[in-house]
Scaffold this motif. Structure first.
Motif, PDB file in Angstrom:
ATOM      1  N   LEU A  76       0.821  -1.204   0.000  1.00 60.70           N
ATOM      2  CA  LEU A  76       0.000   0.000   0.000  1.00 60.70           C
ATOM      3  C   LEU A  76       0.861   1.263   0.000  1.00 60.70           C
ATOM      4  CD1 LEU A  76      -2.903  -0.975   2.430  1.00 60.70           C
ATOM      5  CD2 LEU A  76      -3.018  -0.660  -0.056  1.00 60.70           C
ATOM      6  N   ILE A  77       1.964   1.254   0.739  1.00 65.36           N
ATOM      7  CA  ILE A  77       2.869   2.410   0.758  1.00 65.36           C
ATOM      8  C   ILE A  77       3.490   2.612  -0.622  1.00 65.36           C
ATOM      9  CG2 ILE A  77       5.052   3.260   1.699  1.00 65.36           C
ATOM     10  CD1 ILE A  77       4.220   2.038   4.390  1.00 65.36           C
ATOM     11  N   VAL A  78       3.933   1.537  -1.240  1.00 65.75           N
ATOM     12  CA  VAL A  78       4.517   1.623  -2.585  1.00 65.75           C
ATOM     13  C   VAL A  78       3.471   2.123  -3.579  1.00 65.75           C
ATOM     14  CG1 VAL A  78       5.465   0.261  -4.492  1.00 65.75           C
ATOM     15  CG2 VAL A  78       6.315  -0.096  -2.175  1.00 65.75           C
ATOM     16  N   ALA A 126       3.691   5.564  -5.685  1.00 66.80           N
ATOM     17  CA  ALA A 126       3.576   5.510  -7.147  1.00 66.80           C
ATOM     18  C   ALA A 126       2.439   6.416  -7.633  1.00 66.80           C
ATOM     19  CB  ALA A 126       3.348   4.078  -7.610  1.00 66.80           C
ATOM     20  N   THR A 127       1.332   6.407  -6.910  1.00 67.91           N
ATOM     21  CA  THR A 127       0.205   7.267  -7.272  1.00 67.91           C
ATOM     22  C   THR A 127       0.576   8.736  -7.120  1.00 67.91           C
ATOM     23  OG1 THR A 127      -1.339   5.564  -6.547  1.00 67.91           O
ATOM     24  CG2 THR A 127      -2.214   7.780  -6.795  1.00 67.91           C
ATOM     25  N   ALA A 128       1.283   9.065  -6.046  1.00 69.62           N
ATOM     26  CA  ALA A 128       1.704  10.452  -5.830  1.00 69.62           C
ATOM     27  C   ALA A 128       2.638  10.909  -6.956  1.00 69.62           C
ATOM     28  CB  ALA A 128       2.386  10.591  -4.480  1.00 69.62           C
ATOM     29  N   LEU A 129       3.572  10.057  -7.333  1.00 75.52           N
ATOM     30  CA  LEU A 129       4.482  10.396  -8.437  1.00 75.52           C
ATOM     31  C   LEU A 129       3.722  10.561  -9.757  1.00 75.52           C
ATOM     32  CD1 LEU A 129       7.555   8.109  -7.618  1.00 75.52           C
ATOM     33  CD2 LEU A 129       7.374  10.597  -7.380  1.00 75.52           C
ATOM     34  N   ALA A 130       2.712   9.717  -9.968  1.00 71.90           N
ATOM     35  CA  ALA A 130       1.901   9.829 -11.180  1.00 71.90           C
ATOM     36  C   ALA A 130       1.128  11.150 -11.195  1.00 71.90           C
ATOM     37  CB  ALA A 130       0.956   8.643 -11.299  1.00 71.90           C
TER      38      ALA A 130
END
Length: 87
Positions: free
Chosen positions: A9-11, A15-19
């Motif tokens: 979930l952290i990963v 990844a969502t934040a970077l997207a």
């Protein structure tokens, strides 16, 4: 098991934040490009209007008459120079 789920979930969150960051950056780039292209469009519209006005000026009848007289030496014929041909 719970620990692996938490790490997953952290990963996924990172990844969502970077997207999201990537998407916003791309949006800003496209907005800047769109603004630049709108400015170019407006400048071209102004130039087109100026050229239309210039074309209308060059095509005026009195301008053509002036050029015909000055450059080509043309003139309206005198009364005795007019010949009427009847069928």
């Amino acid at each position: 098991m719970l620990r692996a789920l938490l790490v997953g979930l952290i990963v996924a969150n990172i990844a969502t934040a970077l997207a999201v960051v990537q998407s916003r950056h791309r949006h800003r780039q496209l907005f800047i490009e769109a603004t630049r292209l709108e400015k170019v469009r407006d400048e071209l519209n102004i130039e087109f209007g100026r050229l239309q006005l210039e074309q209308a000026t060059w095509a005026e009848a009195n301008r053509i008459d002036q050029v015909a007289r000055d450059r080509l030496g043309m003139k309206f014929p005198e009364g005795n120079e007019i010949v009427v041909i009847r069928p």
